[in-house]
Design an enzyme around this catalytic site. Sequence first.
Site, short mmCIF file in Angstrom:
data_model
loop_
_atom_site.label_atom_id
_atom_site.label_comp_id
_atom_site.label_asym_id
_atom_site.label_seq_id
_atom_site.Cartn_x
_atom_site.Cartn_y
_atom_site.Cartn_z
N TYR A 147 33.71 49.58 42.20
CA TYR A 147 34.81 49.17 41.30
C TYR A 147 33.80 49.08 40.10
CZ TYR A 147 36.51 45.68 38.31
OH TYR A 147 37.99 45.22 37.81
N GLY A 165 32.09 52.58 48.11
CA GLY A 165 33.05 53.29 47.27
C GLY A 165 33.93 54.07 47.58
N ILE A 175 20.57 53.52 49.39
CA ILE A 175 19.39 52.99 48.75
C ILE A 175 17.89 52.73 49.67
CG2 ILE A 175 20.12 52.69 46.51
CD1 ILE A 175 20.34 49.86 47.67
N SER A 229 23.89 38.51 37.84
CA SER A 229 25.50 37.64 38.47
C SER A 229 24.55 36.05 37.81
CB SER A 229 25.72 37.13 40.26
OG SER A 229 26.86 36.73 39.71
N TYR A 235 24.37 34.76 47.53
CA TYR A 235 23.94 36.23 47.49
C TYR A 235 23.49 36.05 45.58
CZ TYR A 235 27.16 39.11 43.64
OH TYR A 235 26.92 40.28 42.89
N LYS A 269 20.29 38.37 43.69
CA LYS A 269 19.96 38.34 42.30
C LYS A 269 18.83 38.28 41.05
CE LYS A 269 23.63 41.05 42.21
NZ LYS A 269 23.46 42.65 42.06
N ASN A 280 33.13 37.44 35.74
CA ASN A 280 34.13 37.25 36.40
C ASN A 280 34.48 38.46 36.18
OD1 ASN A 280 33.20 34.18 36.89
ND2 ASN A 280 35.16 34.47 38.63
C1 WQD Z 1 37.47 32.42 41.07
C2 WQD Z 1 38.19 32.14 40.99
C3 WQD Z 1 38.52 30.69 43.32
C4 WQD Z 1 40.05 33.67 45.44
C5 WQD Z 1 31.98 35.07 42.23
C6 WQD Z 1 30.65 35.22 42.14
C7 WQD Z 1 30.28 35.78 40.82
C8 WQD Z 1 30.62 36.88 40.25
C9 WQD Z 1 32.06 36.65 40.20
C10 WQD Z 1 29.51 38.84 41.33
C11 WQD Z 1 37.75 30.46 41.33
C12 WQD Z 1 39.90 30.90 42.53
C13 WQD Z 1 39.73 32.85 43.92
C14 WQD Z 1 41.42 33.34 46.16
C15 WQD Z 1 41.40 30.83 44.31
N1 WQD Z 1 30.41 37.71 40.18
N2 WQD Z 1 40.44 31.54 43.65
N3 WQD Z 1 41.44 32.28 45.18
O1 WQD Z 1 33.96 32.49 43.34
O2 WQD Z 1 34.05 32.93 40.43
O3 WQD Z 1 32.72 34.24 41.05
O4 WQD Z 1 32.24 36.30 42.40
O5 WQD Z 1 29.37 39.72 41.61
O6 WQD Z 1 28.81 35.82 40.25
O7 WQD Z 1 29.66 34.20 42.14
O8 WQD Z 1 34.91 34.63 41.95
O9 WQD Z 1 37.11 35.38 41.89
O10 WQD Z 1 36.19 34.26 43.81
O11 WQD Z 1 37.43 33.50 42.29
O12 WQD Z 1 42.06 30.56 44.44
O13 WQD Z 1 42.01 33.88 47.15
O14 WQD Z 1 40.02 31.72 41.65
O15 WQD Z 1 38.55 28.97 43.91
O16 WQD Z 1 37.92 29.54 41.38
P1 WQD Z 1 33.54 33.05 41.53
P2 WQD Z 1 35.86 34.30 42.51
#
Ligand code: WQD
Length: 336
Positions: free
Chosen positions: A15, A40, A56, A120, A144, A148, A173
Amino acid sequence: MNSNKRILVTGGAGYIGSHLVQLLCDQGYQVFVFDNFSLGLRENIDPRSEVIKGDILNTVDLEKAFAKNIDAVFHFAAWKAVGESMIDPGKYAVNNIYGTINLLNAMLKNGVNNFIFSSSAAVYGSPQYLPIDEKHPVNPENYYGYTKLAIEENLKWYSKLTDIKYAALRYFNATGYDINGKIKGKEKNPANLSPIVMETAAGIRDKMQVYGNDYKTADGTCIRDYIHVNDLASAHVLAMKYIIEKEENLLVNLGTGIGHSVLEVIGKAEEVTGKIISYDITERRPGDPPELVASCDLAKKLLNWEAQYSDLETIFKTMSDVYMKSVNSPPKSPSL
Ligand code: WQD
């Protein structure tokens, strides 16, 4: 900087990687995509780049890549599903930690010194204060995030003991799709909010779940800092130039400094797509902090970088171009 530089992008079919590959090609770099194609997508790879299928974890594959006289490595090849990392930590240890060490050792063996690492915001854990700057204590709350942090720690040692210079980029995000519409392949099995929202708008899912509306935020749902993938890509190129020109390491947050709630995100996606997005409010997801917002002052100061495309309108317009293309059905009636 001489853009004839030869760049290796691990996870270049993924992505964020595929968006960076496109930008590097636009800027005239010679790009080599290294990917095992577990997730990918070939269709997302810029045809101006050369593909090396490899893993890798495999030193023979890495040698093939480094035979291309590489000047700098961008490293995206990693597992990234936070929930899965808590159930199957071994999978994450092998790929994200051991695989990265393998890659760094192959760089050393081949005299390649410039490394740009996808870190992250998950390294911080629950915030002690907001916005989160780079001085905020690190305390990952999922495996995870630990992988990192483990690599960031190793990078400190490798750069002390060898000629390696690194940039560690702590993404908040990541979201959105290519503003030029060139990257069209959808992520497989997404676990993040915005692709789930778009899959629901497109009818790929009937409804989605909102994980909790009893947080101490304005509308009760969690707040996050959403950063467009094209903005991430431009920061990567600047980070590479920084470590090469200054011969210094770099560690910065990449976000916008602005938070949006889950319901705000859904509302904007409905407005942009013209579809009703059905959802249930469910239990809180374990380990979700109420609010995560970055301080991006350091990236602005050191890289002269700021997000340009990370408003929710642009995020969902660019995602609609990918997710809504095949959707011609009339808007769904609201679920009661
Ligand atoms: C965002 C918000 C959920 C799905 C994680 C990693 C972070 C990063 C990005 C990378 C939260 C809410 C989500 C759903 C929902 N990294 N949600 N319903 O957890 O903030 O971050 O991904 O590689 O390091 O921790 O991202 O997109 O999962 O959630 O309500 O079906 O959306 O509770 O508040 P998050 P997310």
